[in-house]
Motif scaffolding. Structure first.
Motif, short mmCIF file in Angstrom:
data_model
loop_
_atom_site.label_atom_id
_atom_site.label_comp_id
_atom_site.label_asym_id
_atom_site.label_seq_id
_atom_site.Cartn_x
_atom_site.Cartn_y
_atom_site.Cartn_z
N LYS A 1 -17.48 5.52 11.57
CA LYS A 1 -16.14 6.09 11.42
C LYS A 1 -16.15 7.50 11.99
CE LYS A 1 -14.43 3.62 7.39
NZ LYS A 1 -15.41 3.40 6.29
N ASN B 1 -27.42 10.07 13.15
CA ASN B 1 -27.34 11.02 12.04
C ASN B 1 -26.10 10.81 11.19
OD1 ASN B 1 -28.53 13.23 10.72
ND2 ASN B 1 -27.04 14.63 11.64
N SER B 2 -25.33 9.74 11.47
CA SER B 2 -24.06 9.54 10.75
C SER B 2 -24.18 8.37 9.79
CB SER B 2 -22.93 9.27 11.74
OG SER B 2 -22.88 10.30 12.67
N LYS B 3 -23.39 8.44 8.72
CA LYS B 3 -23.43 7.39 7.72
C LYS B 3 -22.83 6.10 8.24
CE LYS B 3 -21.46 9.92 4.66
NZ LYS B 3 -20.70 10.42 3.52
N SER B 4 -21.77 6.24 9.04
CA SER B 4 -21.14 5.04 9.58
C SER B 4 -20.60 5.38 10.97
CB SER B 4 -19.99 4.61 8.68
OG SER B 4 -18.87 5.44 8.91
N ASP C 1 -17.31 10.40 9.78
CA ASP C 1 -18.76 10.42 9.57
C ASP C 1 -19.50 10.88 10.81
OD1 ASP C 1 -18.57 9.62 6.95
OD2 ASP C 1 -18.58 7.47 7.48
N ASN D 1 -30.37 2.62 14.56
CA ASN D 1 -30.29 1.99 13.24
C ASN D 1 -30.25 0.47 13.37
OD1 ASN D 1 -30.07 4.63 12.36
ND2 ASN D 1 -27.83 4.54 12.18
N GLY E 1 -21.93 13.89 11.09
CA GLY E 1 -23.27 13.66 11.60
C GLY E 1 -23.59 14.48 12.83
#
Lengths: 401, 257, 619
Positions: free
Chosen positions: A330, A325-328, A333, A66, A337
């Motif tokens: 944290k 695959n994770s939003k953040s 998440d 990302n 993910g």
């Protein structure tokens, strides 16, 4: 001549200087803490490190995850769980890593896993084999890449069931890995073949096998087939004594991990022939993903890959896949993910099961043979781990859910 | 009156008889010397008296009470003090602490963990050191004392328990002649003052004959004579087996210092 | 019957292998008193060098010549180490050589990996001995037959050397009475060098002959060293025939034991050692020494409570520790907590060794029992942290009461080895008892209660408990009991002669030391959040020894300084490099040579005002 006081001053000064260098670190990278038994088990962990370094290079060359570059901070655990927890602590509280990965020994993996649970950090276990990691002692924060003992034993037991042998003996190092391997193998084989009989079991102390006596004891029970879990120097002694004493003549041997180059290569021209083993036939795997991995690995390290290399590579790729695959970054998440996320490995695609975070990575199973005075695996096939893992309901039971 | 009555004391090592059927009495207030050539069984005898060696047979009565078979520490508690041929002290402690140790034991406070040992019974210990003229060296490390001073310290330690009888194994060995005389004079004074008894072994015949009240002679594990110094001096048997050799004292043992 | 005979032969060949290594260790210890921890490293070096030589030298001559040449080469290395390093520290407390050889071992471990790489190596089979001979219809390897012959051959050669040569007679005399030999005007330094070289030669030969039957690998040293020590102790130190007998007994018991109890080999030799030592305190053929020296050297500087300056230092340190969380991050606090725990561990070991004169090679037993007590109370009874902290040390106390009762009946190295035997027996019970202890996978989830869960709170909990415990230990050292315990160390004869019940006092001291170690173990379990058999294992006991010796065993504050230096250093180095063994090993060697009295001992010696109290006496 240097006086004692100068000497002491110099040493202390050096320590202080080294401590202060630890300073600035790039701000906007994804930091992953990595721990393994580099000084204790270099034969396995050095190829493993090569593997993850190769994967890391590829990830960052492709622009990171990302848009962020990945940095791995690696620590040695000296083969001690206490040191591993200290290292984990340093990585989490001082280096502020976002995730942890690594470990070789089962008990060290469990120690770090428990630490991860307490500190709510996601940990991707690389090499530990114990079932407990994702089952009885599994939790949300731990993922495990390598197929566990039960998968490996199950793959072998499936093949073993096809053999005519009825009288079986086992030999395994006397610790958790050995015990659980024998237990799993026996259970699965007995279920498939109620007609077989277990005639002897030998439990040499890990790396202290008295091979002559142990082989003689096995001979006495006159088994038709032997299930072996010994590895490393124990395996060498076992093979040597067993060959000379004709233990393997006319007997089937089914053996855990023996086809891995880490163990098979050490036997040189004395490698046993015709054993049914799990392992890693890097020399004859011809898939695009493996070919790419192998040529990159050989180019970078001027050495052929071991199984540890694949595990290291896959662990890095799996970790990256979880993050991607994770939003953040944290933990909650990352857990979300990571559930079910697919990742590429040189063995093909694998994924972390949502129910227990166990990767579906499988193992190669085949027969050993000698070629050019070296042990290799022939007639092998790849067994997907997914086919050997229990279903969701059973798994939940195993996890005490 | 006798403080110690010994009867039929015997000991053999692997079939070799070291002490055979020895019997004697130590009278209250006397200095009794035990002499004999090397290997006569003096040390064996001594070590049986305070329990360090298990006797094969016999009886040792302290004021009528049987003490044979007791451990050295039990014998000490009955009132038998002892000094060693090769001095045995606590080398990691100061001189006064050595005496304090004996006092702490005497007062049965060995297991006590609260007080500072260094301040317990310090005055009593100092008085005992004064008695043997060691007060100036009270705070010195015990491992650094001159040999003669260690012997005097041992005497102070032995006196800490208010003993009824002192067993002194070559108290003057390794000392200069004038030191020997001083130490024996000191011992004699203490015996008189406290009205106790002393049994001692010694190689130096000058010391023996000038300070002992009575002398007994061991040879090959057997008691061959017991009497006043003048009697012993004239005893022909003693002269032939002992004095006749010309060996006044054993040089090898002195060299042990 | 046939099987029994073959199995008997198997036992014999194992016995020979064991004997080669153990005989060298026994000779070295018997004469020089060096507890040669590096013996295993020399064994490993022998195997590696033999591997290299036999790979390039061809034919039967090349093979056998290679084995011998390897042993000679390693023996020369051993001689150099003796001359350069050990000679400098013969006058240090006896156990200091253990520390030095421990450093050598660490260095060699890393060097071996640098030179020969990380992979296991497979040496050549012996030319002409690749196959087997038929004995009662069973194939028996020819090479094993050769080994069976080699053991007694070696024993015979040693017998000739010790009985028929002047040098051998001197060595034997030195084994029995070292003072006498120096009195004879023999150059003791060269005698020691010769003996050390011979011992190393035997170790390296023992390693070299393994290459046709074992893998050559970088963990060979630690695998053999403890076993070799056990054999030497069972046989009686310095007694080569005893070592032979012990090798034979252990190997045969193992060969037949695994038939009945396949898991027995893990613990067998320690059980044998414990039984032998309880029955025969000096091993099978050993005798009490003519002039036993305490393992610690004799102490000349009397201990004194802190001076004003010392008190100020302690106060400053205390304040610094109290205010540390204001400056330190979580990791530094974490490491500091661990250092505090090890300071308590080292102080408790020092109470036993330094004050009580009872050297322990198995002090981790009580630390580990404390840790496991904690884990079991938390896992099975679900007790809170407070209750656990009070109750868990009692497991260590119980262990110390039982083990101590036996141990205090011995002395010197035999006592130390019995502590090791008990520690290993405890270890293997914990390692095997999966249902209760979790086996080698340990017990997880032993974290502090919520109120103490963050790093700062737990640091303060640890600081308080360690502070109180260390203060208590110090008070005990200067209490009548502490003096009494020290008295028993200084002179048993004198202690006995002033009414001290030595066994009771030492037993009590043993239990106290074990209890404090147990408290350390409790804290450690909570710090790490999990317990493993590692916490009761030999390496932890060795770490404790290193801390005490490094700080200075003849000082009261030494162990605490030693723990701080060692733990901080090793944590720092391990965190920064995987080549920590070579660095830590070199560091230890330098410290041993630079501070032969330990760090605190060194400073007291050089900066103490009372000149009178610091001169060395003759020991």
């Amino acid at each position: 001549m240097i006086t004692r006081r100068q000497l002491i001053g110099g040493v202390l000064g050096g320590v202080v200087a080294a401590m202060t260098i630890q300073g600035a670190q790039a701000a906007d990278t994804i930091k992953i803490g990595e721990i393994n038994s580099y000084s204790k088990m270099p034969a396995f962990t050095v190829p493993y490190r090569n593997g993850w370094q190769l994967a890391l290079e590829e990830i960052n060359a492709a622009g990171g995850i990302n848009g962020k570059l990945v940095e791995v901070i690696s620590k040695d655990d000296a083969g001690k769980p206490g040191e591993a927890v200290t290292a984990a602590n340093e990585l989490v509280s001082k280096d502020n890593v976002h995730m942890l990965m690594g470990t070789f020994f089962s008990h060290i993996g469990l120690a770090v896993s428990d630490f991860a649970l307490q500190k709510e950090v996601v940990f991707v276990a690389a090499e530990p084999l114990t079932d407990a990691m994702t089952w009885s002692k599994g939790h949300d924060y731990v993922f495990r890449v390598r197929p566990n003992v039960t998968i490996q034993a199950s793959i072998l037991a499936n093949e073993a069931a096809k053999l005519p042998a009825k009288r079986w003996a086992t030999i395994a190092p006397n610790y958790e890995y050995g015990k659980s391997s024998v237990e799993a193998f026996k259970a699965i084989l007995s279920e498939k073949r109620p007609d077989i009989e277990w005639v002897d079991e030998q439990w040499p102390t890990l790396f202290k096998m008295d091979a002559g006596s142990t082989v003689q004891a096995l001979l006495r029970s006159e088994p038709e087939a032997i299930f072996n879990v010994t590895f490393g120097s124990d395996l060498t002694k076992f093979v040597r004594e067993g060959t000379t004493r004709k233990l393997f003549d006319g007997r089937e041997v089914v053996s855990m991990l023996t086809g891995e180059p880490e163990y098979l290569d050490a036997l040189r021209d004395e490698a046993p022939e015709g054993w049914l083993v799990t392992g890693y036939p890097w020399y004859s795997i011809d898939t695009p993903e493996h070919n790419a991995f192998r040529s990159a690995y050989e180019a970078k390290f001027d050495d052929y890959p071991r199984l540890g290399s694949i595990v290291g590579y896959a662990t890095m790729k799996a970790t990256a896949a979880i993050i991607a695959n994770s939003k953040s970054l944290k933990s909650e998440d990352l857990i979300a993910g990571g559930k079910g996320v697919e990742f590429d490995t040189p063995m093909g695609k694998a994924s972390f099961r949502a129910v227990d975070h166990q990767a579906t990575l499988g193992a190669y199973v085949g027969r050993t043979a000698l070629k050019d005075d070296k042990g290799i695996m022939v007639d092998w096939k790849y067994e997907d781990g997914a086919n050997h893992l229990p279903d969701e309901a059973t798994t939940k039971e195993l996890r005490g859910m | 009156m006798s403080s110690l009555v010994v009867k039929g004391l015997s000991k053999s090592f692997g079939g070799v008889k070291a002490v055979t059927n020895v019997g004697f009495e130590v009278r209250k207030g006397e200095l009794l010397a035990l002499i004999g050539p090397n290997g006569a069984g003096k040390s064996t005898c001594f070590n049986m008296l305070n329990g360090q060696l298990k006797a094969d047979g016999g009886s040792i009565k302290l004021f009528g009470e049987e003490i044979i078979g007791l451990e050295p520490r039990q014998v000490w508690r009955k009132g038998v003090g002892r000094t060693f041929q090769i001095a045995a002290t606590f080398t990691s402690m100061t001189v006064i602490e050595n005496v304090q140790m004996a006092l702490i034991s005497h007062h049965k406070r060995l297991l006590s963990m609260l007080p500072f040992a260094g301040s317990l019974y310090k005055e009593e210990a100092y008085e005992l050191l004064e008695l043997v003229s060691m007060q100036d060296q009270a705070e010195r490390p015990c491992g650094m004392l001159a040999y003669g001073d260690v012997k005097r310290l041992e005497l102070a330690i032995a006196l800490a328990n208010d003993p009824q009888i002192l067993l002194m194994d070559e108290p003057a060995a390794g000392m200069a002649p004038n030191e020997r005389i001083a130490l024996m004079q000191l011992t004699a004074d203490i015996v008189k003052e406290k009205d106790i008894s002393v049994l001692f072994t010694e190689h130096d015949m000058d010391v023996v004959f000038s300070h002992a009240d009575r002398v007994m002679v061991l040879n090959r594990g057997e008691l061959i004579a017991l009497g006043l110094p003048s009697e012993i001096r004239e005893n022909e048997e003693v002269q032939s087996i002992y004095l006749g050799t010309g060996a006044v004292y054993d040089e090898e043992l002195v060299g042990n210092a | 019957m046939d099987f029994i005979f073959i199995q008997f032969l198997n036992g014999l060949s194992s016995a020979s292998s064991l004997f080669l290594v153990a005989s060298g260790l026994s000779i070295i210890f018997g004469v020089t008193r060096i507890t040669n921890f590096a013996h295993g490293a020399f064994y490993m070096m022998g195997a590696y060098v033999a591997y290299t030589l036999t790979e390039s030298w061809m034919g039967a001559l090349g093979f056998w010549g290679g084995l011998i040449a390897a042993a000679v080469a390693v023996a020369i290395l051993g001689a150099l180490i003796e001359i350069v390093l050990l000679r400098r520290i013969y006058n240090s407390p006896e156990l200091f050589q253990l520390l030095a050889t421990f450093g050598v071992t660490l260095v060699i471990q890393d060097l071996v990996i640098q030179i020969w790489g990380v992979d296991d190596l497979l040496g050549r089979r012996a030319p002409g001995m690749k196959g087997a001979v038929e004995i009662f219809g069973q194939a028996f390897p020819t090479y094993e037959l050769m080994l069976i012959v080699l053991g007694p051959l070696c024993l015979g050669a040693l017998w000739l050397l010790f009985n028929k040569t002047r040098w051998g007679v001197l060595v034997r005399a030195a084994t029995q009475d070292r003072m006498m030999v120096s009195a004879l005007g023999v150059n003791q330094a060269w005698l020691f060098t010769g003996v050390f070289t011979l011992g190393v030669f035997l170790a390296a030969l023992g390693g070299a002959v393994q290459i046709p039957r074992d893998a050559v690998h970088n963990a060979m040293d630690l695998q053999i060293i403890v076993e070799a020590f056990v054999v030497v102790v069972i046989g009686g130190f310095g007694n080569v025939l005893g070592a032979f007998l012990a090798s034979f007994i252990i190997a045969e018991l193992n060969a037949f034991g695994i038939l009945l109890f396949p898991k027995i080999s893990m613990i067998l030799m320690f059980l044998v050692m414990a039984v032998v030592l309880v029955i025969r305190p000096y091993g099978l053929l050993g005798k009490a020494e003519a002039h036993p020296r305490t393992a610690l050297g004799s102490v000349i500087r009397p201990w004194a409570p802190l001076s004003k300056l010392g008190k100020n230092w302690v106060l400053a340190l205390g304040l610094a520790l109290v205010f540390l969380p204001m400056f330190a991050g979580d990791f530094l606090l974490n490491v500091s907590t661990e250092i505090l725990i090890f300071a308590l561990f080292a102080a408790s070991l020092h109470l036993m060794m330094g004050v009580g004169g009872m050297v322990s090679f198995g002090h981790a037993a009580y630390f580990g029992l404390g840790a496991y007590g904690t884990a079991l109370l938390v896992k099975f009874l679900g007790l809170s942290m407070g209750a656990t902290m009070v109750l868990a040390p009692f497991l260590a106390v119980a262990g110390a009461i039982i083990f101590g009762w036996f141990c205090v009946r011995l002395s010197g190295v035999y006592l130390a080895m019995l502590t090791l035997a008990f520690a290993q027996i405890s270890w293997s019970v914990i390692f095997q008892w999966d249902d209760v202890t979790g086996g080698d996978n340990g017990l997880l989830g032993i974290w502090p209660d919520a109120w103490a869960a963050d790093q700062t709170s737990f640091y303060y909990v640890t600081l308080a408990i360690v502070g109180i415990s260390v203060y208590a230990i110090r008070r005990i050292v200067f209490s009548p009991f502490g003096y009494t315990l020290r008295g028993c160390r200084d002179s048993l004869l004198r202690a006995d002669a002033i009414g001290i019940d030595r066994l009771r006092i030492q037993w009590f001291g043993f239990v106290l030391a074990g209890s404090f170690a147990g408290v350390g173990g409790v804290l450690f379990a909570y710090l790490k959040g999990s317990v493993f058999p590692d916490y009761i294992s030999i390496p932890l006991s060795v770490d404790g020894l290193v801390m005490v010796l490094l700080g200075g065993i003849q000082t009261v504050a030494g162990p605490i300084v030693g723990a701080g230096v060692f733990k901080a250093l090793s944590t720092f180095i391990i965190s920064h490099t995987e080549f920590w063994k070579i660095i830590l090993g070199s560091f230890i060697i330098v410290l041993v040579v630079a501070f032969p009295q330990g760090i605190v001992g060194f400073f007291l010696e050089h900066f103490s005002k009372k000149k009178d109290s610091i001169e060395e006496g003759k020991s």
